[in-house]
Write an enzyme that holds these catalytic residues in place. Structure first.
Site, PDB file in Angstrom:
ATOM      1  N   GLU A 209    -121.818 -39.322   6.516  1.00  0.00           N
ATOM      2  CA  GLU A 209    -122.865 -39.266   7.532  1.00  0.00           C
ATOM      3  C   GLU A 209    -122.842 -40.551   8.336  1.00  0.00           C
ATOM      4  O   GLU A 209    -123.040 -41.641   7.778  1.00  0.00           O
ATOM      5  CB  GLU A 209    -124.248 -39.108   6.880  1.00  0.00           C
ATOM      6  N   TRP A 210    -122.585 -40.440   9.639  1.00  0.00           N
ATOM      7  CA  TRP A 210    -122.707 -41.616  10.482  1.00  0.00           C
ATOM      8  C   TRP A 210    -124.161 -41.765  10.893  1.00  0.00           C
ATOM      9  O   TRP A 210    -124.662 -40.973  11.686  1.00  0.00           O
ATOM     10  CB  TRP A 210    -121.810 -41.543  11.718  1.00  0.00           C
ATOM     11  N   ARG A 211    -124.830 -42.775  10.342  1.00  0.00           N
ATOM     12  CA  ARG A 211    -126.197 -43.102  10.723  1.00  0.00           C
ATOM     13  C   ARG A 211    -126.134 -43.944  11.993  1.00  0.00           C
ATOM     14  O   ARG A 211    -126.171 -45.167  11.961  1.00  0.00           O
ATOM     15  CB  ARG A 211    -126.887 -43.835   9.575  1.00  0.00           C
TER      16      ARG A 211
ATOM     17  N   GLU B 157    -139.385 -41.540  10.975  1.00  0.00           N
ATOM     18  CA  GLU B 157    -138.908 -40.874   9.758  1.00  0.00           C
ATOM     19  C   GLU B 157    -138.035 -41.804   8.917  1.00  0.00           C
ATOM     20  O   GLU B 157    -137.149 -41.368   8.198  1.00  0.00           O
ATOM     21  CB  GLU B 157    -138.178 -39.577  10.112  1.00  0.00           C
TER      22      GLU B 157
ATOM     23  N   HIS C 232    -138.620 -36.100   7.010  1.00  0.00           N
ATOM     24  CA  HIS C 232    -138.681 -37.177   6.023  1.00  0.00           C
ATOM     25  C   HIS C 232    -140.087 -37.741   5.937  1.00  0.00           C
ATOM     26  O   HIS C 232    -140.695 -38.057   6.957  1.00  0.00           O
ATOM     27  CB  HIS C 232    -137.714 -38.299   6.402  1.00  0.00           C
TER      28      HIS C 232
ATOM     29  N   LYS D 191    -133.359 -29.677   5.473  1.00  0.00           N
ATOM     30  CA  LYS D 191    -133.406 -30.932   4.715  1.00  0.00           C
ATOM     31  C   LYS D 191    -134.830 -31.471   4.657  1.00  0.00           C
ATOM     32  O   LYS D 191    -135.490 -31.614   5.684  1.00  0.00           O
ATOM     33  CB  LYS D 191    -132.490 -31.986   5.341  1.00  0.00           C
TER      34      LYS D 191
ATOM     35  N   ARG E 218    -131.914 -36.247  -7.372  1.00  0.00           N
ATOM     36  CA  ARG E 218    -130.613 -36.424  -6.723  1.00  0.00           C
ATOM     37  C   ARG E 218    -129.454 -35.916  -7.576  1.00  0.00           C
ATOM     38  O   ARG E 218    -128.331 -35.849  -7.098  1.00  0.00           O
ATOM     39  CB  ARG E 218    -130.390 -37.901  -6.387  1.00  0.00           C
TER      40      ARG E 218
ATOM     41  N   SER F  46    -128.913 -46.264   2.306  1.00  0.00           N
ATOM     42  CA  SER F  46    -129.647 -45.963   3.538  1.00  0.00           C
ATOM     43  C   SER F  46    -131.031 -45.417   3.257  1.00  0.00           C
ATOM     44  O   SER F  46    -131.814 -45.206   4.179  1.00  0.00           O
ATOM     45  CB  SER F  46    -128.855 -44.965   4.397  1.00  0.00           C
TER      46      SER F  46
ATOM     47  N   GLN G  56    -130.889 -44.053  -3.784  1.00  0.00           N
ATOM     48  CA  GLN G  56    -129.509 -43.572  -3.756  1.00  0.00           C
ATOM     49  C   GLN G  56    -128.694 -44.266  -4.850  1.00  0.00           C
ATOM     50  O   GLN G  56    -128.828 -45.470  -5.075  1.00  0.00           O
ATOM     51  CB  GLN G  56    -128.877 -43.830  -2.388  1.00  0.00           C
TER      52      GLN G  56
END
Length: 251
Positions: A46-48, A86, A143, A170, A212, A231, A235
């Site tokens: 995922e490119w944030r 978010e 989120h 999501k 998770r 991020s 995580q």
């Protein structure tokens, strides 16, 4: 719940796939993190883009995407601009948000795009359709970094994502009690049985870390791991996450 195949990755069945976010501020950092994620065995990257210092110049976006693609090869690539409301870094207008996503969608190297559905629900529903016409799969996201909403609120959010035509739903929440985690997992299980679009859900922070790793049991098809800086709270490192998912896999 249906399956979706994105390049060589199947979402919606089997062990949850591991996505690694790329959060570099400069091009060289972005490319280094993308290469590290690919080398570590990520299923998705995922490119944030909200971390990228040059995001205000939307003309740079497709070029960066090309650079990431050359380093991750056939790994599925998600494009995300996470806004400050978010939990992200980006603070621009809705118009600018739409323009950035529309520009990014021009790149054939992008596979999935994240849309914050409740930023402006009517406009975001239209944007989802526009991005899909460009051949992109769309993740409708929501989120809550301050807490875990009421159960009915979470259920309604996932239902609206389905109604909006998103390819994937999501929902991420922050728990304050163990019961909050349990409620998120219960909502996930119900939504996986009642809706068609695959789910990505998580309860953030250390308290929610269990969410998770148990996606195959409750219906979440993607989990987020790290090869460096996280991020989002809670995580886990990719290598540990992969081992836990393997150990918990139902026979």
């Amino acid at each position: 719940m249906r399956e979706i195949k994105v390049r060589d990755t199947v979402l919606g069945s089997g062990v949850p796939k591991i996505c690694v976010p790329v959060t570099g501020k400069k091009e060289e950092e972005i490319y280094a993190q993308a290469l590290e994620a690919a080398s570590a065995g990520a299923d998705l990257v995922e490119w944030r883009a909200d971390y990228y210092e040059g995001l205000s110049d939307s003309g740079n976006v497709c070029g960066i995407v090309e650079g990431i693609r050359s380093r991750i090869r056939q790994i599925s690539l998600i494009f995300t601009v996470r806004t400050s409301r978010e939990g992200g870094m980006w603070q621009g207008s809705t118009e600018d948000y739409v323009n950035i996503l529309q520009e990014a969608a021009k790149s054939p190297q992008l596979d999935l795009m994240d849309v914050e559905l409740f930023r402006d629900e009517t406009r975001m529903r239209a944007l989802i359709g526009e991005l899909q016409k460009e051949g992109k799969r769309v993740i409708a996201s929501c989120h809550h970094f301050e807490g875990t909403p009421d159960t009915d609120v979470m259920k309604t959010a996932l239902e609206k994502m389905e109604e909006a035509g998103a390819d994937i739903r999501k929902l991420a929440v922050m728990p304050h009690t163990s019961r909050d985690v349990l409620r998120l997992l219960s909502v996930t299980l119900d939504a996986s049985r009642q809706g068609e679009a695959p789910l990505i859900t998580m309860s953030m922070g250390a308290l929610g870390a269990v969410s998770r790793v148990c996606g195959q049991v409750f219906g979440s098809c993607v989990t987020f791991g790290t090869t460096g800086e996280a991020s989002a709270p809670g995580q886990l490192p990719l290598n540990r996450l992969a081992e836990i998912l393997k150990d918990l896999r139902p026979e």
